[in-house]
Motif scaffolding. Structure first.
Motif, PDB file in Angstrom:
ATOM      1  N   THR A   1       1.808  31.299  83.298  1.00  0.00           N
ATOM      2  CA  THR A   1       1.017  30.334  84.040  1.00  0.00           C
ATOM      3  C   THR A   1       1.808  29.123  84.508  1.00  0.00           C
ATOM      4  N   TYR A   2       2.885  28.823  83.833  1.00  0.00           N
ATOM      5  CA  TYR A   2       3.712  27.701  84.245  1.00  0.00           C
ATOM      6  C   TYR A   2       5.173  28.053  84.115  1.00  0.00           C
ATOM      7  N   TYR A   3       5.877  27.933  85.198  1.00  0.00           N
ATOM      8  CA  TYR A   3       7.315  28.205  85.222  1.00  0.00           C
ATOM      9  C   TYR A   3       8.060  26.898  85.370  1.00  0.00           C
ATOM     10  N   SER A   4       9.006  26.658  84.467  1.00  0.00           N
ATOM     11  CA  SER A   4       9.787  25.425  84.572  1.00  0.00           C
ATOM     12  C   SER A   4      11.262  25.703  84.808  1.00  0.00           C
ATOM     13  N   ASN A   5      11.773  26.745  84.183  1.00  0.00           N
ATOM     14  CA  ASN A   5      13.174  27.092  84.386  1.00  0.00           C
ATOM     15  C   ASN A   5      13.357  28.559  84.035  1.00  0.00           C
TER      16      ASN A   5
ATOM     17  N   ILE B   1      12.294  33.299  81.433  1.00  0.00           N
ATOM     18  CA  ILE B   1      11.632  34.171  82.410  1.00  0.00           C
ATOM     19  C   ILE B   1      11.707  35.621  81.979  1.00  0.00           C
ATOM     20  N   ARG B   2      12.683  35.964  81.162  1.00  0.00           N
ATOM     21  CA  ARG B   2      12.869  37.357  80.741  1.00  0.00           C
ATOM     22  C   ARG B   2      12.290  37.650  79.359  1.00  0.00           C
ATOM     23  N   VAL B   3      11.617  36.691  78.786  1.00  0.00           N
ATOM     24  CA  VAL B   3      11.124  36.828  77.413  1.00  0.00           C
ATOM     25  C   VAL B   3       9.649  37.210  77.427  1.00  0.00           C
ATOM     26  N   PRO B   4       9.287  38.373  76.903  1.00  0.00           N
ATOM     27  CA  PRO B   4       7.876  38.791  76.941  1.00  0.00           C
ATOM     28  C   PRO B   4       6.931  37.786  76.289  1.00  0.00           C
ATOM     29  N   GLY B   5       7.358  37.196  75.200  1.00  0.00           N
ATOM     30  CA  GLY B   5       6.500  36.270  74.475  1.00  0.00           C
ATOM     31  C   GLY B   5       6.165  34.995  75.219  1.00  0.00           C
ATOM     32  N   LYS B   6       6.849  34.737  76.311  1.00  0.00           N
ATOM     33  CA  LYS B   6       6.609  33.516  77.087  1.00  0.00           C
ATOM     34  C   LYS B   6       5.592  33.737  78.205  1.00  0.00           C
TER      35      LYS B   6
END
Length: 130
Positions: A103-107, A111-116
């Protein structure tokens, strides 16, 4: 909840193509990212590609030569949909492919981590036969 509905999977011969789609209903997240992951039997879920919803920045797996030059990711913000175009498919691409929404991308660090990722689809099966 943000339902994510994947489609486009199927059975294809080696060298063939498929285009996966993922439609997100409900809210839109103009500063998020949508990604594709895959999981083969007996293996961990792995990152395939992602795209930011704000500026269309794309990321692909860092595994050398895994999907490079074969897969492309794109988005249609008006339709809240992300696509994964897969060309030159190989038997090793066989997996259950999941769409996910961050829902929120900062850097790019996570980006490649499923848990995020915050929401996940049910997955669509891709089977490539030789």
């Amino acid at each position: 909840q943000v339902p994510l509905v994947e489609s486009g999977g199927g059975l294809v011969q080696s060298g063939g193509s498929l285009r996966l789609s993922c439609a997100a209903s409900g809210r839109t997240f103009s500063r998020g990212a949508m990604g594709w992951f895959r999981q083969a039997p007996g293996k961990e879920r792995e990152f395939v590609a992602a795209i930011t919803t704000s500026d269309g920045r794309t990321y692909f797996t860092s595994h050398a030569d895994s999907v490079k030059g074969r897969f492309t990711i794109s988005r249609d913000n008006a339709k809240n949909t992300v696509y994964l175009q897969m060309n030159s498919l190989k038997p090793e691409d066989t997996a259950l492919y999941y769409c996910a929404l961050k829902t929120y991308y900062s850097n790019s660090n996570d980006i490649r981590v499923p848990g995020k990722y915050d929401y996940w689809g049910q997955g669509t099966q891709v089977t490539v036969v030789s």
